[in-house]
Design an enzyme around this catalytic site. Sequence first.
Site, short mmCIF file in Angstrom:
data_model
loop_
_atom_site.label_atom_id
_atom_site.label_comp_id
_atom_site.label_asym_id
_atom_site.label_seq_id
_atom_site.Cartn_x
_atom_site.Cartn_y
_atom_site.Cartn_z
N LYS A 129 44.06 63.03 52.66
CA LYS A 129 45.26 62.85 53.49
C LYS A 129 46.38 62.31 52.63
O LYS A 129 46.11 61.67 51.60
CB LYS A 129 44.96 61.85 54.61
CG LYS A 129 45.91 61.94 55.79
CD LYS A 129 45.45 62.99 56.78
CE LYS A 129 46.43 63.23 57.88
NZ LYS A 129 45.84 64.07 58.95
N ASP A 169 51.22 66.96 59.50
CA ASP A 169 50.75 65.92 60.41
C ASP A 169 52.04 65.37 61.05
O ASP A 169 53.06 66.09 61.07
CB ASP A 169 49.96 64.83 59.64
CG ASP A 169 49.19 63.89 60.57
OD1 ASP A 169 48.10 64.25 61.02
OD2 ASP A 169 49.68 62.78 60.87
P1 NDP Z 1 54.55 65.54 65.54
O1 NDP Z 1 55.34 64.86 64.52
O2 NDP Z 1 54.77 66.98 65.82
O3 NDP Z 1 54.65 64.76 66.93
C1 NDP Z 1 54.31 63.43 67.04
C2 NDP Z 1 54.57 62.97 68.46
O4 NDP Z 1 54.03 61.67 68.64
C3 NDP Z 1 56.06 62.86 68.77
O5 NDP Z 1 56.26 63.07 70.13
C4 NDP Z 1 56.34 61.41 68.37
O6 NDP Z 1 57.47 60.87 69.01
C5 NDP Z 1 55.09 60.72 68.84
N1 NDP Z 1 54.85 59.54 67.99
C6 NDP Z 1 54.67 59.52 66.64
N2 NDP Z 1 54.52 58.28 66.19
C7 NDP Z 1 54.58 57.50 67.27
C8 NDP Z 1 54.49 56.11 67.46
N3 NDP Z 1 54.30 55.26 66.41
N4 NDP Z 1 54.58 55.64 68.72
C9 NDP Z 1 54.78 56.49 69.76
N5 NDP Z 1 54.87 57.82 69.65
C10 NDP Z 1 54.79 58.31 68.43
O7 NDP Z 1 53.03 65.29 65.12
P2 NDP Z 1 51.71 66.05 65.58
O8 NDP Z 1 51.84 66.55 66.97
O9 NDP Z 1 51.34 67.00 64.51
O10 NDP Z 1 50.65 64.86 65.52
C11 NDP Z 1 50.31 64.08 66.67
C12 NDP Z 1 48.96 63.44 66.44
O11 NDP Z 1 47.97 64.46 66.26
C13 NDP Z 1 48.84 62.56 65.19
O12 NDP Z 1 47.94 61.50 65.46
C14 NDP Z 1 48.22 63.49 64.16
O13 NDP Z 1 47.56 62.78 63.16
C15 NDP Z 1 47.26 64.26 65.05
N6 NDP Z 1 46.80 65.55 64.55
C16 NDP Z 1 47.67 66.53 64.17
C17 NDP Z 1 47.19 67.76 63.75
C18 NDP Z 1 48.12 68.88 63.41
O14 NDP Z 1 47.61 69.96 63.11
N7 NDP Z 1 49.43 68.71 63.43
C19 NDP Z 1 45.77 68.02 63.65
C20 NDP Z 1 44.93 66.96 64.14
C21 NDP Z 1 45.45 65.77 64.55
P3 NDP Z 1 58.88 60.76 68.19
O15 NDP Z 1 59.39 62.15 68.12
O16 NDP Z 1 59.68 59.83 69.00
O17 NDP Z 1 58.51 60.19 66.84
O1 2IT Z 2 44.60 65.43 61.19
C1 2IT Z 2 44.47 66.64 60.91
O2 2IT Z 2 43.38 67.21 61.00
C2 2IT Z 2 45.66 67.38 60.50
N1 2IT Z 2 46.75 66.83 60.47
C3 2IT Z 2 45.55 68.82 60.06
C4 2IT Z 2 45.07 68.90 58.64
C5 2IT Z 2 45.06 70.28 58.05
O3 2IT Z 2 44.74 70.34 56.85
O4 2IT Z 2 45.33 71.27 58.72
#
Ligand code: NDP
Ligand code: 2IT
Length: 448
Positions: A129, A169
């Site tokens: 990561k 992420d």
């Molecule tokens: P994005 O940046 O697309 O969206 C993040 C969302 O979460 C936004 O709505 C953001 O609000 C909110 N957010 C972020 N930080 C905070 C915080 N400290 N407090 C409150 N709200 C918060 O990210 P993703 O959708 O990609 O990721 C969301 C979660 O999913 C994370 O935990 C990530 O690790 C996990 N994840 C992502 C994957 C992927 O493929 N993208 C795969 C597996 C897990 P704001 O816009 O106000 O910051």
């Molecule tokens: O937390 C996760 O699994 C991710 N943000 C996606 C990682 C990836 O390599 O697609």
Amino acid sequence: MSFRNEYLKGVMERVIARNAGEPEFHQAVREVLESLEPVVEKHPEYIKAGVIDSIVEPERIIKFRVPWVDDSGKVQVNRGFRIQFNSAIGPYKGGLRFHPSVYEGIIKFLGFEQIFKNSLTGLPIGGGKGGSDFDPKGKSDMEVMRFCQSFMTELSKHIGADTDVPAGDIGVGGREIGYLFGQYKRLRNEFTGVLTGKGLTYGGSLARTEATGFGLCYFVDEMLKDNGKSFKGQTVVISGSGNVAIYACKKATELGATVVAMSDSNGYIYDKNGIDLDAVKQIKEVERKRIKEYLNYRKDAVYTEGCSGIWSIKCDIALPCATQNEIDEQSAKTLVKNGCYAVGEGANMPSTLEATKVFLENGVLFAPAKAANAGGVATSALEMSQNSMRYSWTFEEVDAKLKGIMQNIYKNASAAAEEYGMKGNLVAGANIAGFIKVADSMLAHGVV
Ligand code: NDP
Ligand code: 2IT
């Protein structure tokens, strides 16, 4: 909870001493080690070969300066990280997070969890990561581009299609991956699958954008079916409004649920008629604005400041898709009191250890992050396969593979929980099933 097993207790104490001031990492390690108690009792060979001592220590930590020039001509300096945690079953794989809260402890917890998640996918990917304390919010496209170019100038020395393959992420989506890829290609003069989540015109996989949210719903659907339930007619609350939340909302709605609330880091919207996802996408993906703007699209929606209040909305199923520790013990109790009977973790580690305990003790069907959100990285691995073949599968092909992978993860996590005497506990099942494949590979490789 305290450890019954003295050896695991010792490992936990060493992790805390060696990684002082990194509570999120301690939390992630504690959860896994607690699940492993029956495993090490049955398989003392893992202890003897030092597998557990090794698995909690990253293979490599890269930490670097990221200088860039903002639009006013001022030099800004951020910190960059890449933690290459474990390569026992494949090249390091895992996302990059750009958020002001990023420090070594956050990247360590994410990298550690990624090892087991990636193992659960059944595909050959190790755990890693990275990220930066850079805040993309309020930055111009050109500022984001200059930052990404500087970040990749250093990162490019440490990654490669067969070495370490980053992706997105929090704060890293299609735009950032594009800039990062462009810089890597320029520096190395090679066009390879060094990043995933790429645009469809330059080597990205169909369905990668949707994969984490869709995969989460496929996993939860499988868990619900196994318990005689389904999404049909259910009320769902989803936190976040980013990549994962948006596509979880899309799939849950397609499966017959009504999603009534979503949030961002400022507050949450409640729309009893069901979220208008086109409006959310316009606000968050196109305009990059605050979720509050939703009120301009749906007059009878309600906006509330602060994000934790979202868990006080009555729902059948909760899908936390924002960030770590967003559900604490009190929020978990409120959800249970209001009749929530299933939780699917789209975010990484969204429930505190105390919240998880509340869910498990109250018989809530609980889909833990490592298993439930593995669809994103699984589809990243499918993107790597397509890049290696110089070929692309159709959306339907990738989506069908994703669904099969999520069903398989559910089956394997359930089976492991049952085998080790914790039937129905998918937290333990996912940790154990993920661990065994990595541990056996480490045993096979010797002390390295
Ligand atoms: P994005 O940046 O697309 O969206 C993040 C969302 O979460 C936004 O709505 C953001 O609000 C909110 N957010 C972020 N930080 C905070 C915080 N400290 N407090 C409150 N709200 C918060 O990210 P993703 O959708 O990609 O990721 C969301 C979660 O999913 C994370 O935990 C990530 O690790 C996990 N994840 C992502 C994957 C992927 O493929 N993208 C795969 C597996 C897990 P704001 O816009 O106000 O910051
Ligand atoms: O937390 C996760 O699994 C991710 N943000 C996606 C990682 C990836 O390599 O697609």
